[in-house]
Enzyme design. Structure first.
Site, mmCIF file in Angstrom:
data_model
loop_
_atom_site.group_PDB
_atom_site.id
_atom_site.type_symbol
_atom_site.label_atom_id
_atom_site.label_comp_id
_atom_site.label_asym_id
_atom_site.label_seq_id
_atom_site.Cartn_x
_atom_site.Cartn_y
_atom_site.Cartn_z
ATOM 1 N N GLY A 12 0.810 -1.222 0.000
ATOM 2 C CA GLY A 12 0.000 0.000 0.000
ATOM 3 C C GLY A 12 0.844 1.273 0.000
ATOM 4 O O GLY A 12 2.065 1.228 -0.187
ATOM 5 N N ILE A 14 1.660 3.711 2.415
ATOM 6 C CA ILE A 14 2.719 3.902 3.415
ATOM 7 C C ILE A 14 3.670 2.704 3.397
ATOM 8 O O ILE A 14 4.892 2.857 3.405
ATOM 9 C CB ILE A 14 2.134 4.139 4.830
ATOM 10 C CG1 ILE A 14 1.164 5.333 4.806
ATOM 11 C CG2 ILE A 14 3.257 4.389 5.834
ATOM 12 C CD1 ILE A 14 0.568 5.703 6.154
ATOM 13 N N ASN A 37 -6.851 -3.303 -1.144
ATOM 14 C CA ASN A 37 -7.001 -1.886 -1.465
ATOM 15 C C ASN A 37 -5.849 -1.358 -2.325
ATOM 16 O O ASN A 37 -5.517 -0.184 -2.292
ATOM 17 C CB ASN A 37 -7.110 -1.070 -0.158
ATOM 18 C CG ASN A 37 -7.594 0.339 -0.396
ATOM 19 O OD1 ASN A 37 -8.354 0.593 -1.336
ATOM 20 N ND2 ASN A 37 -7.137 1.275 0.419
ATOM 21 N N SER A 127 -2.422 6.649 14.594
ATOM 22 C CA SER A 127 -2.829 7.866 13.893
ATOM 23 C C SER A 127 -3.114 8.990 14.873
ATOM 24 O O SER A 127 -3.537 8.760 16.017
ATOM 25 C CB SER A 127 -4.097 7.535 13.111
ATOM 26 O OG SER A 127 -4.734 8.696 12.671
ATOM 27 N N THR A 129 -5.522 10.603 14.786
ATOM 28 C CA THR A 129 -6.970 10.521 15.018
ATOM 29 C C THR A 129 -7.264 10.104 16.471
ATOM 30 O O THR A 129 -8.329 10.419 16.990
ATOM 31 C CB THR A 129 -7.610 9.550 13.985
ATOM 32 O OG1 THR A 129 -9.014 9.746 13.976
ATOM 33 C CG2 THR A 129 -7.323 8.106 14.275
ATOM 34 N N TYR A 152 -13.245 3.658 12.692
ATOM 35 C CA TYR A 152 -11.846 3.588 12.246
ATOM 36 C C TYR A 152 -10.919 4.080 13.359
ATOM 37 O O TYR A 152 -9.955 3.401 13.754
ATOM 38 C CB TYR A 152 -11.646 4.431 10.977
ATOM 39 C CG TYR A 152 -10.202 4.790 10.711
ATOM 40 C CD1 TYR A 152 -9.314 3.841 10.216
ATOM 41 C CD2 TYR A 152 -9.710 6.066 10.996
ATOM 42 C CE1 TYR A 152 -7.981 4.165 10.006
ATOM 43 C CE2 TYR A 152 -8.383 6.395 10.796
ATOM 44 C CZ TYR A 152 -7.521 5.436 10.296
ATOM 45 O OH TYR A 152 -6.207 5.756 10.113
ATOM 46 N N LYS A 156 -7.975 2.181 15.943
ATOM 47 C CA LYS A 156 -6.589 2.609 16.207
ATOM 48 C C LYS A 156 -6.357 2.661 17.721
ATOM 49 O O LYS A 156 -5.332 2.190 18.219
ATOM 50 C CB LYS A 156 -6.306 3.980 15.572
ATOM 51 C CG LYS A 156 -6.228 3.958 14.050
ATOM 52 C CD LYS A 156 -4.999 3.198 13.556
ATOM 53 C CE LYS A 156 -4.966 3.044 12.056
ATOM 54 N NZ LYS A 156 -4.030 2.020 11.571
ATOM 55 N N ASN A 206 -9.128 11.717 0.929
ATOM 56 C CA ASN A 206 -8.101 12.602 1.473
ATOM 57 C C ASN A 206 -7.825 13.776 0.531
ATOM 58 O O ASN A 206 -8.066 13.704 -0.677
ATOM 59 C CB ASN A 206 -6.813 11.822 1.761
ATOM 60 C CG ASN A 206 -7.028 10.769 2.840
ATOM 61 O OD1 ASN A 206 -6.916 9.587 2.582
ATOM 62 N ND2 ASN A 206 -7.366 11.201 4.031
ATOM 63 N N ARG A 238 -3.879 21.338 9.616
ATOM 64 C CA ARG A 238 -3.348 19.987 9.771
ATOM 65 C C ARG A 238 -1.821 20.022 9.687
ATOM 66 O O ARG A 238 -1.233 20.994 9.226
ATOM 67 C CB ARG A 238 -3.844 19.071 8.638
ATOM 68 C CG ARG A 238 -5.337 18.799 8.639
ATOM 69 C CD ARG A 238 -5.736 17.853 9.770
ATOM 70 N NE ARG A 238 -7.150 17.544 9.720
ATOM 71 C CZ ARG A 238 -8.111 18.318 10.221
ATOM 72 N NH1 ARG A 238 -7.807 19.466 10.810
ATOM 73 N NH2 ARG A 238 -9.371 17.956 10.140
ATOM 74 N N GLY A 304 -17.438 15.385 11.318
ATOM 75 C CA GLY A 304 -16.358 14.659 12.000
ATOM 76 C C GLY A 304 -14.993 15.313 11.902
ATOM 77 O O GLY A 304 -14.045 14.867 12.552
HETATM 78 C C1 WQD Z 1 -7.505 17.072 5.488
HETATM 79 C C2 WQD Z 1 -8.229 18.402 5.450
HETATM 80 C C3 WQD Z 1 -10.607 18.226 5.291
HETATM 81 C C4 WQD Z 1 -10.777 16.458 1.306
HETATM 82 C C5 WQD Z 1 -7.763 11.502 7.839
HETATM 83 C C6 WQD Z 1 -7.914 10.493 8.947
HETATM 84 C C7 WQD Z 1 -6.576 10.221 9.575
HETATM 85 C C8 WQD Z 1 -5.571 9.787 8.574
HETATM 86 C C9 WQD Z 1 -5.520 10.694 7.404
HETATM 87 C C10 WQD Z 1 -5.887 7.731 7.304
HETATM 88 C C11 WQD Z 1 -9.493 18.430 6.300
HETATM 89 C C12 WQD Z 1 -10.038 18.883 4.060
HETATM 90 C C13 WQD Z 1 -10.331 16.997 2.492
HETATM 91 C C14 WQD Z 1 -11.474 17.282 0.392
HETATM 92 C C15 WQD Z 1 -11.188 19.133 1.912
HETATM 93 N N1 WQD Z 1 -5.795 8.424 8.309
HETATM 94 N N2 WQD Z 1 -10.531 18.308 2.790
HETATM 95 N N3 WQD Z 1 -11.646 18.607 0.727
HETATM 96 O O1 WQD Z 1 -9.377 14.119 7.840
HETATM 97 O O2 WQD Z 1 -7.200 15.230 8.530
HETATM 98 O O3 WQD Z 1 -7.324 12.763 8.381
HETATM 99 O O4 WQD Z 1 -6.831 11.002 6.912
HETATM 100 O O5 WQD Z 1 -5.744 6.955 6.617
HETATM 101 O O6 WQD Z 1 -6.736 9.263 10.546
HETATM 102 O O7 WQD Z 1 -8.810 10.988 9.903
HETATM 103 O O8 WQD Z 1 -7.326 14.079 6.315
HETATM 104 O O9 WQD Z 1 -6.913 14.461 3.912
HETATM 105 O O10 WQD Z 1 -9.217 13.740 4.648
HETATM 106 O O11 WQD Z 1 -8.431 16.040 5.197
HETATM 107 O O12 WQD Z 1 -11.402 20.333 2.153
HETATM 108 O O13 WQD Z 1 -11.938 16.873 -0.687
HETATM 109 O O14 WQD Z 1 -8.663 18.637 4.103
HETATM 110 O O15 WQD Z 1 -11.819 18.830 5.642
HETATM 111 O O16 WQD Z 1 -9.591 19.691 6.854
HETATM 112 P P1 WQD Z 1 -7.901 14.130 7.835
HETATM 113 P P2 WQD Z 1 -7.973 14.507 4.935
#
Ligand code: WQD
Length: 345
Positions: A12, A14, A37, A127, A129, A152, A156, A206, A238, A304
């Site tokens: 995958g 990572i 996946n 994570s 998270t 999810y 973790k 993402n 982030r 969320g």
């Molecule tokens: C980042 C920012 C969105 C998509 C998640 C999991 C975490 C980890 C990584 C996974 C946020 C914004 C996103 C889009 C947007 N695990 N966004 N438009 O939610 O911080 O973390 O992924 O495998 O455990 O929770 O990452 O990349 O989804 O979002 O505006 O189309 O980008 O709202 O602020 P997140 P993300």
């Protein structure tokens, strides 16, 4: 003698970057994946980057106890890095049983087999998270975990607890397990060779794959989820960590385990840059670095999402001697190069 590291979920996003860094650091690596996946693109890329054609690969389902046991009894494994898991937050809300069943069973099988077959070192990919919506940022490893906001995230937290309990219970026994939990912030980017990177199936959840797919024309428009957050530009903050930097953290962690440098039987490290970046800043940097305009619009908040989270990476910096090195600009250029590579451009 060369040490052998098993990378579960090694085909995958990572896992493939970690496999490259481990091989380049001189480890023998065994890759195992159920391919649920991903396809072989990244594993083939790993072979090209490392020039190593004979990396052992096992297509196994980590939820099947006998398959995992056989893998550990047939091979001398010094350390295991466990990635194999489902990772889509939204999907986990819709299909909690599937998430608990897969993410917990696979890890339990790995722990049991490792302990039974003389593999004493287990690194679990956790994570940020687990911190939920933190009361204070940046977060350190001692920042209290908040109740998970999705199944999810809950898997973790549960796997973290399972590893910590196992470490305590096996101490001083033949099946002793030592553990490291790496809490990743937001891994993004791709290998500078553009031979491996993120390969989301269907519509990406993402941010960065959504950006690159919009730029290449696969998606019409990026929705920025929320511009009314209490942050400087109204979009979420982030800690975006380069995937190669993140992969290198695993080499430091594995070395620490195998060279008996750990200060506790189960250690926890935040893997992040320590620098908050907003969604809008990331989009603007992507446009600037790659010299293009991205079609985007502001949309309602996504359920969320936390407002702001970034790491205090001091412990990983000081204790492991690891530090994030690549700039967000370099990382976004690599992500774009990878998307173009996929499109054959
Ligand atoms: C980042 C920012 C969105 C998509 C998640 C999991 C975490 C980890 C990584 C996974 C946020 C914004 C996103 C889009 C947007 N695990 N966004 N438009 O939610 O911080 O973390 O992924 O495998 O455990 O929770 O990452 O990349 O989804 O979002 O505006 O189309 O980008 O709202 O602020 P997140 P993300």
């Amino acid at each position: 003698m060369k040490k052998t590291v098993l990378v579960s979920g090694g085909a995958g996003f990572i896992g493939s970057h970690v496999t490259v860094e481990l091989i380049e650091a001189g480890y023998d690596v065994i890759v195992a994946d159920n391919m649920s996946n991903c396809d072989m693109t990244c594993f083939e890329g790993v072979k090209k980057i490392t020039g190593k054609e004979d990396i052992p690969f096992f297509k196994i389902d980590f939820c099947k106890e006998e398959e995992v046991r056989k893998l550990f009894s047939d091979n001398k494994i010094d350390a295991v890095i466990h990635f194999a898991a489902f990772k889509a937050v939204g999907e986990s809300v819709a299909k909690p049983v599937m998430y608990y069943k897969n993410n917990l069973n696979s890890f339990l099988n790995v722990l049991e087999a490792a302990s039974a077959h003389g593999c004493h070192n287990v690194l679990f990919s956790s994570s940020a998270t687990v911190y939920g919506e933190p009361d204070k940022v940046p977060v350190t490893e001692n920042t209290p975990r908040k109740p998970a906001t999705s199944p999810y995230g809950n898997t973790k937290q549960m796997c973290e607890d399972i590893l910590q309990d196992t470490v305590k219970a096996t101490k001083g026994t033949d099946g002793e397990i030592k553990g490291i939990l790496l809490r990743y912030f937001n891994p993004i980017g791709a290998h500078p060779s553009a031979l491996i990177g993120e390969l989301p199936r269907g519509v990406p959840n993402n941010l960065v794959p959504f950006i690159t797919q919009t730029a290449i024309g696969k998606r019409e428009c990026l929705s920025i989820f929320g511009n009314d957050y209490p942050t400087p530009d109204g979009t979420c903050l982030r800690d975006y960590i380069d995937i190669v930097d993140l992969a290198k953290a695993h080499v430091f962690a594995v070395g620490r385990m195998l060279e008996n440098k750990m200060k506790a039987d189960c250690e926890i490290f935040n893997i992040g840059t320590g620098k908050p970046v907003s969604v809008l800043e990331l989009v603007n940097s992507f446009e600037r670095v790659n010299g293009l305009k991205l079609n985007y619009k502001f949309a309602p908040r996504r359920a969320g999402d936390v407002t702001a989270i970034w790491a205090d990476p001091t412990l990983a910096n000081k204790e492991m001697g690891w530090k994030a090195e690549r700039s967000v600009d370099e990382t976004l250029a690599a992500a774009w190069a990878w998307e173009k590579h996929l499109a054959g451009k």
